[in-house]
Design an enzyme around this catalytic site. Structure first.
Site, short mmCIF file in Angstrom:
data_model
loop_
_atom_site.label_atom_id
_atom_site.label_comp_id
_atom_site.label_asym_id
_atom_site.label_seq_id
_atom_site.Cartn_x
_atom_site.Cartn_y
_atom_site.Cartn_z
N THR A 189 0.86 -1.17 0.00
CA THR A 189 0.00 0.00 0.00
C THR A 189 0.89 1.22 0.00
O THR A 189 1.98 1.18 0.56
CB THR A 189 -0.83 0.02 1.31
OG1 THR A 189 -1.62 -1.16 1.38
CG2 THR A 189 -1.73 1.24 1.37
N VAL A 218 -11.73 -6.97 0.56
CA VAL A 218 -11.30 -5.61 0.83
C VAL A 218 -10.48 -5.62 2.11
O VAL A 218 -10.89 -6.22 3.10
CB VAL A 218 -12.50 -4.65 0.99
CG1 VAL A 218 -12.04 -3.25 1.42
CG2 VAL A 218 -13.29 -4.57 -0.31
#
Length: 336
Positions: A189, A218
């Site tokens: 990320t 998710v």
């Protein structure tokens, strides 16, 4: 009366009088982390991992008297557009059905936030998340609804698979083995936090999630309080790694609250990781990295395994800062 005003007025009418005294008494306990005698280190931007082009872009915005919100959006867009980065944006590795699905969130100095989850065919989910924040009464849009909203806002449809990620996916299909290997290549990320010249804080977080994940999965990255949280009175935090573990502890919110109680960013990040590891005693098969900044521009980071670092750009220069880790030995993060 729009929805936000209705909710605000309703809450004031029904609960405001009952909670006013409590909030006033708590206010005196929320300033422990704010040392007004210190000169704040600003402007400043930090981001997870060694994404020097992203942090350089954000600094360009800040150094030109731009605001923190624009800086973090423009900064992470660099990685979303970089097809050589196969963990963020266009060129991200697909899920096990072969679809690239993107997640992102953004949060400003006033606590406004926007998020998109399971977004397909759009290269810049962070900008869609900002539109959700600014153009709708909602915080999260998902899947086809988020995609349709993006088109209505003028975003163009794109094929997010590249020649490289398509070939890797075809190779993966031969075994279809699913494992959360703890390295930057499988799941990563970019989380970014910035303080502008006015002393205001904003944050952004964007990812393509775990490679070959179950369709619809998710992680923490687009979840406000888990992958990202900003409190303009205190500071901000963001996370990277296996999102399921961050969600379980509402990691970024936890770190900001620890800073509110008086911990430094470094102490707060260490406590955040230690709480996760207490719930996962003996486990070594996942990586988590936290990054935090307080109102004075002090930073901190901590992770489970060696290898995590963060980029920092402030008036003193641009550097990649290695993070200390819960497990100290290199061999501890080699998973058979």
């Amino acid at each position: 009366m729009n929805r936000r005003k209705f909710l605000r007025n309703s809450s004031l009418g029904s609960a405001g009088l009952a909670t006013a005294t409590v909030l006033t008494s708590c206010k005196n306990e929320t300033d422990k982390s704010i040392d007004n005698t210190k000169e704040a280190n600003k402007p400043i931007v930090v981001c997870t991992w060694d994404f020097k082009n992203a942090s350089a872009k954000a600094w360009e915005v800040l150094n030109g008297d731009g605001n923190a919100l624009d800086a973090v959006e423009q900064g992470v867009r660099i990685e979303e557009a970089d097809v050589s980065n196969e963990t963020v944006g266009k060129g991200g590795r697909p899920d096990r059905d072969g679809n690239v699905t993107l997640d992102a969130c953004i949060m400003d100095k006033d606590g406004n936030c926007g998020s998109v989850v399971y977004l397909q065919n759009i290269a810049h989910p962070i900008s869609v998340a900002r539109r959700v924040m600014e153009e709708t009464p909602h915080i999260i849009l998902a899947g086809k609804g988020a995609e349709q909203f993006a088109y209505e806002q003028g975003f163009k449809k794109e094929d997010l698979l590249t020649e490289s990620t398509r070939a890797q996916y075809k190779e993966w299909l031969k075994t279809s083995k699913y494992e959360t290997t703890i390295n930057i290549e499988n799941h990563d990320t970019i989380g970014m936090l910035a303080i502008d010249g006015n002393g205001d804080i904003a944050g952004a977080c964007t990812t393509s999630g775990m490679a070959y994940k179950v369709a619809g999965r998710v992680g923490d990255s687009p979840i406000i309080g888990a992958g990202l949280y900003v409190d303009n009175e205190v500071g901000g935090a963001t996370a990277t790694g296996v999102g399921e573990e961050v969600i379980r502890t509402v990691g970024s919110f936890l770190i900001v609250e620890l800073m509110r109680q008086g911990k430094t960013p470094q102490e707060a990040c260490e406590e955040g990781v230690k709480r996760i590891m207490k719930k996962n005693e003996g486990r070594k098969d996942f990586q988590i990295g936290f990054l935090a900044i307080n109102k004075n521009g002090e930073t901190g980071a901590y992770c489970v395994h060696p290898g995590f670092s963060y980029r920092k750009y402030d008036p003193t220069g641009h550097e990649n800062v290695p993070s200390n880790s819960f497990y100290k030995n290199t061999e501890d993060h080699i998973i058979s």
